[in-house]
Every structure is written in structure tokens, then in C-alpha cells.
Design an enzyme around this catalytic site. Sequence first.
Site, PDB file in Angstrom:
ATOM      1  CG  ASN A   3      64.930  28.673  30.338  1.00 27.39           C
ATOM      2  OD1 ASN A   3      66.183  28.947  29.989  1.00 27.39           O
ATOM      3  ND2 ASN A   3      64.469  28.168  31.346  1.00 27.39           N
TER       4      ASN A   3
ATOM      5  CE  LYS B 247      64.640  24.442  30.979  1.00 24.90           C
ATOM      6  NZ  LYS B 247      63.915  23.720  31.820  1.00 24.90           N
TER       7      LYS B 247
ATOM      8  CG  HIS C 229      64.562  27.938  35.658  1.00 19.99           C
ATOM      9  ND1 HIS C 229      64.636  26.691  35.644  1.00 19.99           N
ATOM     10  CD2 HIS C 229      63.642  27.991  34.671  1.00 19.99           C
ATOM     11  CE1 HIS C 229      64.189  25.891  35.165  1.00 19.99           C
ATOM     12  NE2 HIS C 229      63.245  26.713  34.339  1.00 19.99           N
TER      13      HIS C 229
ATOM     14  CD  GLU D 143      65.891  23.494  34.509  1.00 21.57           C
ATOM     15  OE1 GLU D 143      66.811  24.355  33.749  1.00 21.57           O
ATOM     16  OE2 GLU D 143      64.962  22.784  34.209  1.00 21.57           O
TER      17      GLU D 143
ATOM     18  CD  GLU E 257      59.320  27.823  34.330  1.00 23.80           C
ATOM     19  OE1 GLU E 257      59.077  27.727  33.334  1.00 23.80           O
ATOM     20  OE2 GLU E 257      60.536  27.845  34.734  1.00 23.80           O
TER      21      GLU E 257
ATOM     22  N   GLY F 267      60.032  19.983  31.864  1.00 20.10           N
ATOM     23  CA  GLY F 267      60.587  18.930  31.064  1.00 20.10           C
ATOM     24  C   GLY F 267      60.391  17.610  31.298  1.00 20.10           C
TER      25      GLY F 267
ATOM     26  CB  SER G 136      55.461  20.011  29.680  1.00 18.14           C
ATOM     27  OG  SER G 136      56.348  19.400  30.193  1.00 18.14           O
TER      28      SER G 136
ATOM     29  N   GLY H 119      60.678  25.953  27.566  1.00 21.81           N
ATOM     30  CA  GLY H 119      62.015  25.302  27.577  1.00 21.81           C
ATOM     31  C   GLY H 119      62.076  24.471  26.068  1.00 21.81           C
ATOM     32  N   GLY H 120      61.767  23.294  26.443  1.00 22.76           N
ATOM     33  CA  GLY H 120      62.078  22.374  25.150  1.00 22.76           C
ATOM     34  C   GLY H 120      61.750  22.584  23.755  1.00 22.76           C
TER      35      GLY H 120
HETATM   36  P1  PGA Z   1      59.786  22.930  29.514  1.00 22.59           P
HETATM   37  O1  PGA Z   1      60.894  23.785  30.573  1.00 22.59           O
HETATM   38  O2  PGA Z   1      58.906  23.796  28.663  1.00 22.59           O
HETATM   39  O3  PGA Z   1      60.764  22.226  28.572  1.00 22.59           O
HETATM   40  O4  PGA Z   1      59.205  22.206  30.458  1.00 22.59           O
HETATM   41  C1  PGA Z   1      60.040  25.103  30.812  1.00 22.59           C
HETATM   42  C2  PGA Z   1      61.208  25.668  31.876  1.00 22.59           C
HETATM   43  O5  PGA Z   1      61.909  25.267  32.476  1.00 22.59           O
HETATM   44  O6  PGA Z   1      61.547  27.202  31.784  1.00 22.59           O
END
Ligand code: PGA
Length: 250
Positions: free
Chosen positions: A9, A11, A95, A97, A166, A172, A212, A233-234
Amino acid sequence: MRTKIIAGNWKMNKTAAEAVVLIDEIKSALDGVTGVDVVVCPPATDLKDAGAALKESFISLGSQNVHWAESGAFTGEISATMLCELGVGYAIIGHSERRQYFGESNESVNKRTQAALKAGLIPIVCVGETLEERDSGQMEQVVTSQVVEGLADLGDDLSRVVIAYEPVWAIGTGRTATPAQAQEVHALIRRTLAGISSGNVANAIQIQYGGSMKPDNAAELLAQPDIDGGLIGGAALVADSFAAIVKAAL
Ligand code: PGA
């Protein structure tokens, strides 16, 4: 045996030109890999070029959202038909967010999920509790209602859904759920799915963990019996770390 699924993802990161570079790096890092579903979900503006870069590759293309209507007066939204024309196969829906900043609800998640399935997209439906909800003992109720309401009335199409658990407190933040904490909720989700489906459906649905997930913690999370992959994500923004997570799923 469920096939594992690792999805990136991205973002709101990477321009279209940058997306092509990252996809080329991911393709070479994953050269020869088989036996795992891999998806990249760049921003909407990147999808056309990303689709071209992924041609002939085993890696699938995903969007980060999809609207429930086929077309119409919905400024800023994108329909499933538009996504399909660009070669998109998956759509992240709900998601945290989107829930937190853009008013996404279980009801809108359900509408988007129905539209995605109707168009032939595979929805990646995100669920997960906030830290306050966990600390006040509401995790089970929150996650259960996200699953039941978000996936209501899908009929046989339920079997085509991917779920991402999640925990919001792990996204994050560098704070990952422990494998045991994640497994507990994945098992809860599968029990909840069993309650709204029949036959082998609940057992066959892929449930990803997200929050994470990194190369150094992926293997132990992915070893849990009900964790079937990751929504990353990251770590998905760096080809080597994304590829290392994919390889941890083999
Ligand atoms: P993250 O994000 O791996 O940076 O924690 C995961 C996500 O929001 O899908």
C-alpha cells in the site's frame, strides 16, 4: 492450504515516473519467485504507467479505493470500471486512514466492496481497532462489526474477498502487534466469517496482517496459522524490503 498474499500500500507516495522505477526494481528483486500472490497499490495517478510496467509480470495491480457508482456526480472519486480498464485487479477498501480522515464507514465500505466485486475486482477490505478501543476492551466488538457490516449481503462473492487486519495503533508507528496478538484477532475474524458464510468459505479467505510489517518481523507473523499475508505500507516503498517480505511468505 491458502496461498499467501503480500500487497504494497504505497499510500500518497511516488509520482508515476517514480512508480515505474520502483516497479522495475521490485520485478527484478522478485525474479523467479512463484507460489505467492503479490500486489502493488500505487496512487491512482500512477495506475496507467504502473499497469504498463507490470505487463507480463506475475505481480498484480491494485488501487487504494473504489467508488460504488459506475459513473456520475461524485467529484474526486474513481469507479471500478475505470480501474478495470487500467488493468487493476485489486482494490483496497476501508483503510483506517480513509475511515479516520475521510469519513469512511462500515456502510460505505460495504457499498464499495459490492461494486468492486460486481466489476470483477478483488477487494482488500481493511478492519482494525484503535488503541483506545483495544484498551477499553472493545476490540472484539469493533472488529466483528467491521467484518459483519462491511461484508454484508455479498452472497457467494464473499469467497472472493481478501481481508486485512490492521490494528490502527500499529500502522506507521513501528509498533507491530505480536504474532500472538495478531493471530488472536485473525482467528476471531475467521470465526466471524464462518458465522456469515457456509461450506469452506471462511477457511479459504485470505486474511492479511498490516501494521509495521517489516523484513525482520514478517516471518514470525506469517507463520501464524490464520495469517495469510501482509498489507505493507512503509516497507513497500523500498524494493529490497518489500521483496524480503514476499520471500518470507514462501
Ligand atoms: P505500515 O502501513 O506498514 O507503514 O504500518 C500499513 C498500512 O497502513 O497498510
